[in-house]
Motif scaffolding. Structure first.
Motif, short mmCIF file in Angstrom:
data_model
loop_
_atom_site.label_atom_id
_atom_site.label_comp_id
_atom_site.label_asym_id
_atom_site.label_seq_id
_atom_site.Cartn_x
_atom_site.Cartn_y
_atom_site.Cartn_z
N TYR A 35 37.16 5.05 51.25
CA TYR A 35 36.83 3.97 50.34
C TYR A 35 37.08 4.45 48.91
N GLY A 42 31.04 -1.75 43.81
CA GLY A 42 30.82 -1.32 45.19
C GLY A 42 32.07 -0.67 45.76
N TYR B 35 22.44 0.23 51.67
CA TYR B 35 22.58 1.60 51.19
C TYR B 35 21.92 1.72 49.83
N PHE B 88 23.13 -1.36 47.63
CA PHE B 88 24.29 -2.12 48.10
C PHE B 88 24.02 -2.67 49.50
N LEU B 98 33.75 -1.87 56.29
CA LEU B 98 32.66 -2.51 55.59
C LEU B 98 33.15 -3.18 54.31
N PHE B 100 31.55 -4.42 50.84
CA PHE B 100 30.34 -4.18 50.07
C PHE B 100 30.11 -5.27 49.02
N GLY B 101 28.85 -5.51 48.75
CA GLY B 101 28.50 -6.29 47.59
C GLY B 101 28.68 -5.46 46.33
N ALA B 102 28.47 -6.09 45.19
CA ALA B 102 28.68 -5.42 43.90
C ALA B 102 27.55 -4.46 43.55
#
Lengths: 111, 110
Positions: A35, A42, B35, B88, B98, B100-102
């Motif tokens: 990632y 994020g 997380y 998150f 995954l 992820f949100g911000a």
């Protein structure tokens, strides 16, 4: 037990240089992920391996990015001809069944 | 389009009070993760929610998942300073990667 480890933890590269980032997953984990996390955001998916097979590389931002996992364990993310927009934290995660475990990340700064 | 939206993005909490962080997502999924990330650190897993109606609690934190509403909440009870971090949520839309949100940056003040 040992978690996911990444090296180097910090890397400063001059624009145009090539870099290689290493990930050691948790022993026995079949799945491995990379990632990219830009400052204040994020993480965003880059690529996914199951054993040595790269099953999804849809998140790699350009053909300058290349990832490999030749023996199904350690993985390397390589970025060629780095650009300033490549500056970010690169996170590696490995997975057993239902959960991804993240490494500490490599903070790449391109100057 | 796969979207994960968190709100609020910033949350200033007073010690001892209760707060909720919301995570909405755009497409069907029954696998959601929370997380925690401290500044300069990696992601620490808090909760894994794998079915509709799942509720998990750890200390002052409780997470729930409503897959029909495509909504997860992270509830904080009696906030304490140690909970200051960025939280998150992440949704698994396709059995592996995954989204992820911000993130929600939480600051707990006395």
């Amino acid at each position: 037990g040992a978690g996911v480890s990444q090296s180097p933890r910090y890397k400063v590269a001059k624009r145009g240089q090539d870099v290689a980032l290493r990930c050691d997953p948790i022993s026995g984990h079949v799945s491995l992920f990379w990632y990219q996390q830009a400052l204040g955001q994020g993480p965003e998916f880059l690529t996914y391996f199951q054993n040595e097979a790269q099953l999804d590389k849809s998140g790699l931002p350009s053909d300058r990015f290349f990832a490999e996992r030749p023996e199904g364990s350690v993985s390397t993310l390589k970025i060629q001809r780095t650009q300033q927009e490549d500056s970010a934290v690169y996170l590696c995660a490995s997975s057993s069944v239902d959960e991804q475990y993240f490494g500490p990340g490599t903070r790449l700064t391109v100057t | 389009e796969l979207k994960v939206e968190q709100n609020p993005l910033f949350l200033s909490m007073q010690e001892g009070k209760n707060y909720t962080i919301y995570c909405n997502y755009s497409t069907t999924s029954d696998r959601l993760y929370w997380y925690r990330q401290d500044p300069g650190k990696s992601l620490e897993s808090l909760f894994v929610l794998l079915s509709n109606g799942a509720v998990k609690q750890e200390g002052r934190l409780m997470a729930s998942l409503d897959t029909k509403a495509r909504l997860s909440t992270l509830h904080i009870t009696a906030a304490v300073h140690d909970l200051s971090a960025t939280y998150f949520c992440a949704v698994d839309f396709n059995d592996y990667k995954l989204s992820f949100g911000a993130g929600t940056t939480v600051t707990v003040r006395a």
